[in-house]
Design an enzyme around this catalytic site. Structure first.
Site, PDB file in Angstrom:
ATOM      1  N   TYR A  93       0.200 -12.569  -6.341  1.00  0.00           N
ATOM      2  CA  TYR A  93       0.796 -12.341  -5.033  1.00  0.00           C
ATOM      3  C   TYR A  93       2.245 -12.823  -5.027  1.00  0.00           C
ATOM      4  CZ  TYR A  93       2.133 -12.749  -0.212  1.00  0.00           C
ATOM      5  OH  TYR A  93       2.842 -12.638   0.956  1.00  0.00           O
TER       6      TYR A  93
ATOM      7  N   HIS B  61      13.572  -7.671   0.264  1.00  0.00           N
ATOM      8  CA  HIS B  61      12.268  -8.321   0.422  1.00  0.00           C
ATOM      9  C   HIS B  61      11.691  -8.732  -0.932  1.00  0.00           C
ATOM     10  CE1 HIS B  61       9.453  -8.878   3.920  1.00  0.00           C
ATOM     11  NE2 HIS B  61       8.691  -9.318   2.936  1.00  0.00           N
TER      12      HIS B  61
ATOM     13  N   TYR C 168       8.528 -11.623  12.446  1.00  0.00           N
ATOM     14  CA  TYR C 168       8.251 -10.192  12.386  1.00  0.00           C
ATOM     15  C   TYR C 168       8.023  -9.707  13.811  1.00  0.00           C
ATOM     16  CZ  TYR C 168       7.335 -10.501   7.331  1.00  0.00           C
ATOM     17  OH  TYR C 168       7.441 -10.694   5.972  1.00  0.00           O
TER      18      TYR C 168
ATOM     19  N   LYS D  47      17.327 -10.325   8.510  1.00  0.00           N
ATOM     20  CA  LYS D  47      16.984 -10.280   7.086  1.00  0.00           C
ATOM     21  C   LYS D  47      16.438  -8.904   6.713  1.00  0.00           C
ATOM     22  CE  LYS D  47      14.149 -12.777   3.673  1.00  0.00           C
ATOM     23  NZ  LYS D  47      13.263 -11.689   3.223  1.00  0.00           N
TER      24      LYS D  47
ATOM     25  N   SER E  99       7.576 -18.897   7.737  1.00  0.00           N
ATOM     26  CA  SER E  99       7.255 -17.489   7.971  1.00  0.00           C
ATOM     27  C   SER E  99       6.259 -17.312   9.116  1.00  0.00           C
ATOM     28  CB  SER E  99       6.668 -16.884   6.697  1.00  0.00           C
ATOM     29  OG  SER E  99       6.166 -15.583   6.925  1.00  0.00           O
TER      30      SER E  99
END
Length: 410
Positions: free
Chosen positions: A53, A300, A160, A276, A135
């Site tokens: 990941y 990303h 987000y 970003k 995050s």
């Protein structure tokens, strides 16, 4: 003829240094001299599903490879006979001083890499005098990160935009109350990228144990022991989710987000605002007119659109167009302090590291993050001195030439 004699034990003693056959984590971290060394330690200590990941990217992983190639394809142009008895690595970023020209990027599922998770990164960042970014997909709550660090910590929160704007606003308000000074809005995830390693591994959060995973677990029992004897792994800002990561992203994120939504966020957020995921000069220019404080050139980490623009290639043109209007930061592909120096020389105000930080976390928890930061710091200082540069402010485009491996076809 040369006279010879039988060596005496006291002559041999200073020449022989025996090490323990297996050694401890601290010794292995101390012997790591590069981020690649740290990555190898992380690979050995972490189950495949978690390591992949972090290590993987989208589709054929071309975007990530090109970003790293761009840093490899630079030519430094050192100045000689300069006083480099010291090297000042401090920078002014978003109105405050950072001791180093890089911060820790937002990363999701972080406690899956090591149970110390985001708190390890935040504490290491505080000691180093650099920002830490939490995050939306983090596994430690906003309030816990704030409470788990000291008064000198500098926290940024990455957002987000969700289809449910009220939930987005609730996170923004929580971050403001917790003392986070910068909001980082990520804009390059309208849908999930094709992260094929995760799909093939059947990655879920919390991790599920397949037959191959059970075999892998036998080789890394300490990781599973940490996972199973600490707080259950979950998204601290979200409801529990039992599907794959790609399914979560596709269900959660809003493909209709536009520039008007950024203006709305700007009106809600009292601190500094970074955007970003900027990947074109035109978008950078448009954002400069919206009142944001800075942009992060980023694809990303190669985890969304494969064959996306390389941030380092894009940097000089963006700085020319908007560098006087807002701060230009950069991430993706950074694996060496010299990469950071090259980005600064071409006009980046600041850089962010994600994978390098997670490799350290997987390799040794909080101590591993400290080691990652120290490796990068040492490399930055050495590169600056070899360039004949005594401070970050002295870096300029003449110190670095970008060699062209890929020339756009007109």
């Amino acid at each position: 003829m040369t006279a010879r004699r039988v060596p005496r034990p006291r002559d041999l003693a200073p020449l022989v240094k025996f090490e323990r056959p297996f050694g401890g984590r601290e010794r292995k971290l101390a012997r790591a001299q590069t981020i690649w060394d740290v990555r190898e330690l992380a690979r050995k200590r972490t189950p495949k599903v978690a390591f992949d990941y972090t290590d993987g990217a989208a589709d054929a992983e071309i975007s990530l490879a090109r970003a790293r190639e761009a840093f490899a394809d630079i030519e430094f142009r050192p100045a000689i006979l300069r006083d480099v008895s010291s090297a000042d690595t401090t920078v002014q970023v978003l109105g405050k001083t950072a001791a180093l020209p890089f911060g820790i990027a937002p990363t999701g599922f972080t406690r899956m890499m090591h149970t110390a998770g985001e708190l390890a990164g935040a504490r290491a960042a505080e000691r180093a005098g650099i920002p830490f970014t939490l995050s939306t997909m983090g596994t430690t709550a906003i309030e816990d990160v704030a409470a788990g660090t000291g008064p000198n910590a500098r926290h940024w929160f990455q957002l987000y935009m969700w289809t449910d704007r009220d939930r987005s606003l609730a996170l923004v308000e929580r971050a403001a109350r917790a003392g986070f000074d910068t909001l980082v809005v990520t804009v390059d995830v309208p849908v999930a990228g094709a992260r094929l390693r995760d799909v093939r591994n059947g990655m879920t959060v919390p991790p599920s144990i397949t037959l191959s995973g059970a075999v892998d677990a036998l080789r890394r029992p300490w990781w599973w022991w940490d996972l199973l004897t600490t707080e259950p792994l979950a998204f601290a800002s979200l409801d529990r989710w039992s599907g794959t990561v790609a399914e979560l992203l596709d269900a959660m994120f809003d493909p209709t987000v536009g520039f008007d939504d950024l203006a709305w966020i700007r009106a809600q957020w009292p601190g500094k605002l970074l955007v970003k995921g900027v990947q074109t000069v035109d978008d950078a220019k448009r954002l400069a007119g919206l009142g944001v404080d800075g942009i992060i050139l980023s694809n990303h980490g190669g985890r969304q659109l494969d064959r996306a623009p390389v941030p380092l290639h894009l940097l000089p043109a963006v700085v020319r167009e908007v560098g006087d209007d807002l701060e230009v930061h950069l991430d993706t592909g950074i694996m060496h302090g010299a990469d950071i120096v090259a980005a600064l020389a071409h006009g980046a105000r600041f850089t962010l590291v994600g994978r390098a930080y997670l490799y350290g976390l997987m390799a040794g928890g909080e101590a591993g993050v400290d080691r990652t930061i120290e490796i990068l710091r040492t490399q930055i200082v050495r590169t600056m001195k070899l360039l004949g540069v005594g401070s970050v402010e002295e870096l300029e485009p003449g110190h670095v030439r970008l060699l062209e491996r890929y020339r756009p076809r007109e």
